[in-house]
Design an enzyme around this catalytic site. Structure first.
Site, mmCIF file in Angstrom:
data_model
loop_
_atom_site.group_PDB
_atom_site.id
_atom_site.type_symbol
_atom_site.label_atom_id
_atom_site.label_comp_id
_atom_site.label_asym_id
_atom_site.label_seq_id
_atom_site.Cartn_x
_atom_site.Cartn_y
_atom_site.Cartn_z
ATOM 1 N N TYR A 24 0.707 -1.129 0.040
ATOM 2 C CA TYR A 24 0.150 0.142 0.028
ATOM 3 C C TYR A 24 0.947 1.255 -0.121
ATOM 4 O O TYR A 24 0.189 2.497 -0.018
ATOM 5 C CB TYR A 24 -0.904 -0.054 1.233
ATOM 6 C CG TYR A 24 -1.872 -1.032 1.023
ATOM 7 C CD1 TYR A 24 -2.783 -1.340 0.133
ATOM 8 C CD2 TYR A 24 -1.681 -2.310 2.188
ATOM 9 C CE1 TYR A 24 -3.756 -2.404 0.105
ATOM 10 C CE2 TYR A 24 -2.599 -3.408 2.109
ATOM 11 C CZ TYR A 24 -3.362 -3.452 1.068
ATOM 12 O OH TYR A 24 -4.396 -4.635 0.916
ATOM 13 N N HIS A 98 -8.804 1.348 -5.546
ATOM 14 C CA HIS A 98 -7.880 0.404 -4.951
ATOM 15 C C HIS A 98 -6.584 0.822 -5.102
ATOM 16 O O HIS A 98 -6.235 1.377 -6.197
ATOM 17 C CB HIS A 98 -8.155 -0.972 -5.505
ATOM 18 C CG HIS A 98 -9.413 -1.620 -4.960
ATOM 19 N ND1 HIS A 98 -10.045 -1.895 -3.730
ATOM 20 C CD2 HIS A 98 -10.417 -1.757 -5.956
ATOM 21 C CE1 HIS A 98 -11.179 -2.557 -3.916
ATOM 22 N NE2 HIS A 98 -11.410 -2.545 -5.294
#
Length: 142
Positions: A24, A98
């Protein structure tokens, strides 16, 4: 431009920058919000919750007031019919976002229940996906 843009973030995104940075990245949610506010062309609601019912309430609150929704449903992407149904009822454009490319992930993180009711899906651009999603949403609502 009618209504604000609502950017809604799901579970564990409050740990962005700390949690699994190899997936991430190191950008925090506060930094993402600052990027979004810099890119905003009008009113912007930016929110995060770890509670599914609260996310559904945030989606319901967008009915009739938001020009569009950008949602990073995180783990709910793969499990929450209730969030899917709330987004389907919204009636305006919805961009599913996302940070990672969910299509290149393991089986548990690959098949989103949200995608079929989203206007568009942005995945794999990291935190830069947020301003990209905002630009796309502004184009959809103009």
């Amino acid at each position: 431009m009618p209504g604000a843009i609502h950017i809604l973030n799901g579970p564990n995104l409050d740990l962005l920058g700390l949690r699994e940075p190899h997936i991430y990245g190191h950008t925090t949610l506060a930094q993402v919000e600052a990027m979004c506010r810099d890119a905003a062309q009008g009113d912007l609601l930016f929110a995060q919750t770890n509670h599914e019912g609260e996310m559904i309430e945030m989606i319901h609150a967008a009915f009739g007031t938001a020009a569009g929704i950008i949602i990073n449903p995180a783990g709910w992407s793969f499990r929450s019919i209730a969030i899917r149904d709330a987004l389907a009822a919204f009636g305006g454009p919805v961009i599913e976002l996302h940070i990672s490319n969910i299509h290149a992930r393991d089986a548990a993180h690959r098949d989103s229940l949200i995608s079929p009711v989203a206007t568009a899906v942005i995945a794999g651009l990291g935190a830069q996906g947020y301003p990209v999603a905002m630009d796309a949403l502004y184009r959809l609502i103009s």
